[in-house]
Write an enzyme that holds these catalytic residues in place. Structure first.
Site, PDB file in Angstrom:
ATOM      1  CG  ASN A  46     -46.953  82.175  12.875  1.00 53.45           C
ATOM      2  OD1 ASN A  46     -46.206  81.279  12.617  1.00 53.45           O
ATOM      3  ND2 ASN A  46     -46.591  83.124  13.920  1.00 53.45           N
ATOM      4  NE  ARG A 373     -42.521  70.365  12.239  1.00 51.48           N
ATOM      5  CZ  ARG A 373     -43.895  70.805  11.861  1.00 51.48           C
ATOM      6  NH1 ARG A 373     -43.759  70.915  10.651  1.00 51.48           N
ATOM      7  NH2 ARG A 373     -45.427  70.041  12.197  1.00 51.48           N
ATOM      8  NE  ARG A 403     -51.773  70.151  10.272  1.00 53.21           N
ATOM      9  CZ  ARG A 403     -52.530  69.551  11.687  1.00 53.21           C
ATOM     10  NH1 ARG A 403     -51.598  69.971  12.411  1.00 53.21           N
ATOM     11  NH2 ARG A 403     -53.719  68.401  11.706  1.00 53.21           N
ATOM     12  CG  HIS A 433     -44.217  66.486  18.478  1.00 52.44           C
ATOM     13  ND1 HIS A 433     -43.738  66.669  19.778  1.00 52.44           N
ATOM     14  CD2 HIS A 433     -44.096  66.988  17.348  1.00 52.44           C
ATOM     15  CE1 HIS A 433     -43.391  68.209  19.493  1.00 52.44           C
ATOM     16  NE2 HIS A 433     -43.516  68.236  18.127  1.00 52.44           N
ATOM     17  CE1 TYR A 466     -38.331  77.529  14.577  1.00 53.54           C
ATOM     18  CE2 TYR A 466     -39.231  75.082  15.076  1.00 53.54           C
ATOM     19  CZ  TYR A 466     -39.239  76.088  14.401  1.00 53.54           C
ATOM     20  OH  TYR A 466     -40.412  76.451  13.319  1.00 53.54           O
ATOM     21  NE  ARG A 562     -43.741  79.339  20.002  1.00 55.54           N
ATOM     22  CZ  ARG A 562     -43.288  78.438  19.818  1.00 55.54           C
ATOM     23  NH1 ARG A 562     -42.752  78.351  20.103  1.00 55.54           N
ATOM     24  NH2 ARG A 562     -44.062  78.189  18.606  1.00 55.54           N
ATOM     25  CG  HIS A 590     -39.133  74.518  19.101  1.00 57.02           C
ATOM     26  ND1 HIS A 590     -38.809  73.212  19.670  1.00 57.02           N
ATOM     27  CD2 HIS A 590     -40.737  74.485  18.825  1.00 57.02           C
ATOM     28  CE1 HIS A 590     -39.158  72.294  19.054  1.00 57.02           C
ATOM     29  NE2 HIS A 590     -40.881  73.027  18.933  1.00 57.02           N
TER      30      HIS A 590
END
Length: 684
Positions: A46, A373, A403, A433, A466, A562, A590
């Site tokens: 992270n 992703r 990213r 997204h 997730y 979160r 998530h």
């Protein structure tokens, strides 16, 4: 509104507090030992991404000569860079202390992480053979010479800096790259019941004389360094190049971005450190972090389990969705009613099965899907390729600028394009997204739509850890709106109107404001008014101010956030009716869920969007209403389970002290209780 002295929490500092919560999991003695090591890896990973993206952005503001106070929530860019560095130095120190404690506890479990000074004779031959067969052929050794330019050091790669000293006073420096292709943790042969692990860094240290035996020196030392570079992609303007080609070049160019962080072993010799900083042109506004002996602790995410399941979380078996069978047609079931898949409590196989069935079904005519992703080995992508080969018209909107996943997405985009899939590479100025799919199937000489809308990526790997909602539906009203979003992706200059979904970038802020205004009106009229929100992050000042307005009107607001949170809850006259918690546990929270009281007739949405400016104004996002009454109740039940967590929930408040929420109620650990909730559903 009169501005409170701390109206907003700075987003960068708030994010660092989120990462501190991850570090708390590494320190938590109730977490299994190897899982604690993996949380250390997550903390480090992270932090790498934070410096590549957020710190780099603040530094760009500083380098441009801008104060940045308006963009950064009231703090100057230069001051923020210094404060970030101070916080990170403290966190890095704490992480080293936690690592040392975990290693001591591992020794109590007969697991020993040894270094090059602790190698016994019975491991000597194994290590030397391993070095010559596995490490030496892959080593990149750079001899540093004042007359030769220092080559670009790779972003986030680990390097051992070598200093060779001799009696003539002339020191020779070198760098050894710790290649990502090397196994970081080498499991040595057991000695009785004892397990031994050595890091590849220490194997190299053990074999330094084998590497540098052509040099003459009296002593040789090694210390680790790591450089983090600006991760922003820079595109050239050559119109003759395709977008994919430009992006590929830009991803490769990321390795040579400006340095933003330099981490070094705190025991490195001062002259060696000065030599490196000067050669790499690193200045005081780059974050220079003294650390421990080892860097790239993100590798601890892959720490070997050694067969010690007792030192890991119990693996849960993903549950079936009640009423939905993988052995029967998904289309037949979804034609009758909506279903909610909640991974990882439910298996992601339902989504893959839906796509595989669509690929084979002779009645299916078209498939449209957005991809953000993909997994490294993606059954989603292979299903779409299969569908195209079976003559379906398949449209895939793939976000090539997701990213740090750009390269994987480019590879799959090329495979799908070669198979005849109609590829859409986003919208100029916007990231796509949203997580959605529409399938058109011919039934009774008409096209009937089926589909799914999700809060998470269609990714088999992340679906294992997730938490995400996916709605499987044949609701014609919702899917008609979703189809309009695909029309926008193909023809960007047409802005559609939506009757049911909430879509960014055109309508999300307006619609959310309208929903909040309705709660404000109900509160002022003495009606029941509340808002319940679950998301990853909230940093949009416009959305924060709107929630402050609702709080002042008496609307009760419960938020589960979160990650970063710029809203300051619990301040009298500003946010006294807002409570916020954060949950960090075994799975990554998530899901995005919005619930509005609507005078006790709740409006419930699942969404791909956090309440950040980028999601609301600069991305294509979809928030989907839930019309099935059973699923509406299910989602509200799940929110309550999370809200009542008093084991892994932390308070978010003005002091940002990450205190655990504790009370005298029966223990509720949201992720464990959620699994039990679904077990009870299956039992009837």
């Amino acid at each position: 509104m009169t501005k409170h002295k701390n109206t907003y929490i700075n987003r960068e500092l708030s994010w660092l507090q989120f990462n501190a919560r991850v570090l708390q999991e590494a320190a938590d003695e109730t977490v299994p030992l190897i899982e604690r090591l993996r949380f250390l890896g997550i903390f480090s990973n992270n932090l790498d991404e934070f410096f590549k993206v957020r710190y780099a952005t603040v530094k760009r503001i500083y380098d441009a000569g801008k104060g940045g106070k308006s963009e950064l929530g009231g703090i100057k860019a230069g001051e923020l860079l210094e404060e970030i560095t101070e916080v990170v130095i403290d966190q890095q120190r704490e992480s080293v202390e936690i690592l040392n404690q975990i290693e001591q506890e591992l020794e109590n479990e007969n697991i020993f992480i040894i270094n090059e000074t602790e190698i016994e004779k019975d491991h000597h031959e194994f290590i030397k053979n391993y070095f010559y067969q596995e490490i030496s052929p892959a080593l990149v050794v750079i001899i540093l010479d004042e007359d030769i330019a220092l080559p670009e050091l790779k972003d986030s790669a680990g390097y051992l800096t070598i200093k060779m000293s001799n009696s003539n006073g002339k020191d020779q420096f070198a760098l050894i790259e710790i290649s990502k292709s090397m196994e970081r943790f080498i499991v040595l042969p057991n000695r009785g019941d004892a397990s031994f692990i050595i890091m590849v860094d220490d194997v190299i240290r053990y074999c330094l004389d084998d590497i540098f035996n052509i040099f003459k020196y009296d002593s040789i030392s090694s210390h680790m360094i790591k450089i983090t570079r600006d991760g922003e992609l820079d595109f050239d303007s050559d119109l003759s190049k395709s977008f994919v080609d430009k992006l590929s070049r830009s991803v490769k160019g990321r390795q040579s971005g400006d340095p933003v962080r330099f981490v070094h072993d705190k025991n490195i010799a001062p002259d060696t450190l000065s030599f490196l900083l000067e050669r790499m042109e690193i200045d005081s506004k780059d974050s220079i972090i003294p650390g421990g002996r080892y860097h790239n602790r993100r590798d601890y995410m892959d720490f070997p389990s050694l067969g010690r399941t007792d030192l890991l979380y119990d693996r849960i078996k993903p549950l079936p969705v009640k009423g939905l069978s993988l052995q029967e047609s998904i289309f037949t079931s979804v034609a009758k009613k909506d279903y909610l898949v909640y991974t990882p409590y439910h298996t992601f196989s339902y989504v893959v099965k839906f796509l595989r069935e669509a690929a084979l079904d002779p009645k299916v005519r078209t498939i449209k899907i957005t991809i953000y992703r993909l997994a490294q080995i993606s059954h989603v992508a292979s299903s779409l390729i299969n569908a195209a080969k079976n003559g379906k018209y398949v449209t895939v909107s793939i976000e090539l600028r997701a990213r740090f996943d750009e390269e994987a997405n480019i590879n799959y985009a090329e495979q799908m394009q070669d198979a005849g899939v109609n590829m859409l590479f986003g919208v100029p100025g916007l990231k796509v997204h949203s997580k959605m799919c529409v399938i058109e199937r011919e039934e009774d000489h008409k096209l009937k739509r089926y589909g799914f809308i999700s809060t998470g990526n269609f990714n088999e790997s992340t679906a294992k850890f997730y938490t995400d909602f996916t709605l499987l539906t044949s609701n014609s009203k919702i899917l008609k709106d979703i189809n309009k979003v695909f029309n926008f992706l193909e023809v960007n200059y047409i802005v559609n109107r939506y009757k049911h979904i909430i879509a960014s970038p055109h309508y999300t802020k307006t619609k959310l404001f309208s929903l909040i205004d309705k709660e404000i009106e109900n509160a002022k009229n003495g009606k029941h008014a509340y808002i319940k929100l679950k998301m990853n992050s909230i940093s949009s000042y416009k959305m924060v101010d709107k929630l402050y307005e609702a709080s002042r009107a008496g609307v009760k607001i419960q938020m589960i956030v979160r990650g970063l949170c710029c809203l300051v809850p619990g301040v009298k006259g500003m946010s006294e009716n807002i409570e916020i918690i954060s949950i960090i546990d075994k799975f990554l929270e998530h899901t995005r869920l919005y619930v509005f009281s609507n005078n006790d007739n709740p409006l419930v949405y699942i969404s791909s969007a956090d309440w950040m400016t980028r999601n609301i104004e600069h991305r294509v996002e979809v928030s989907c209403p839930i019309y099935d009454e059973d699923i509406k109740q299910e989602l509200q039940d799940l929110f309550e389970i999370c809200w009542n967590d008093n084991v892994k929930a932390r308070h978010i408040n003005e002091t940002q002290d990450n205190t655990y929420r504790k009370n005298k109620e029966q223990n509720v650990r949201a992720q464990f209780d959620t699994y039990n909730y679904y077990l009870k559903k299956l039992e009837g």
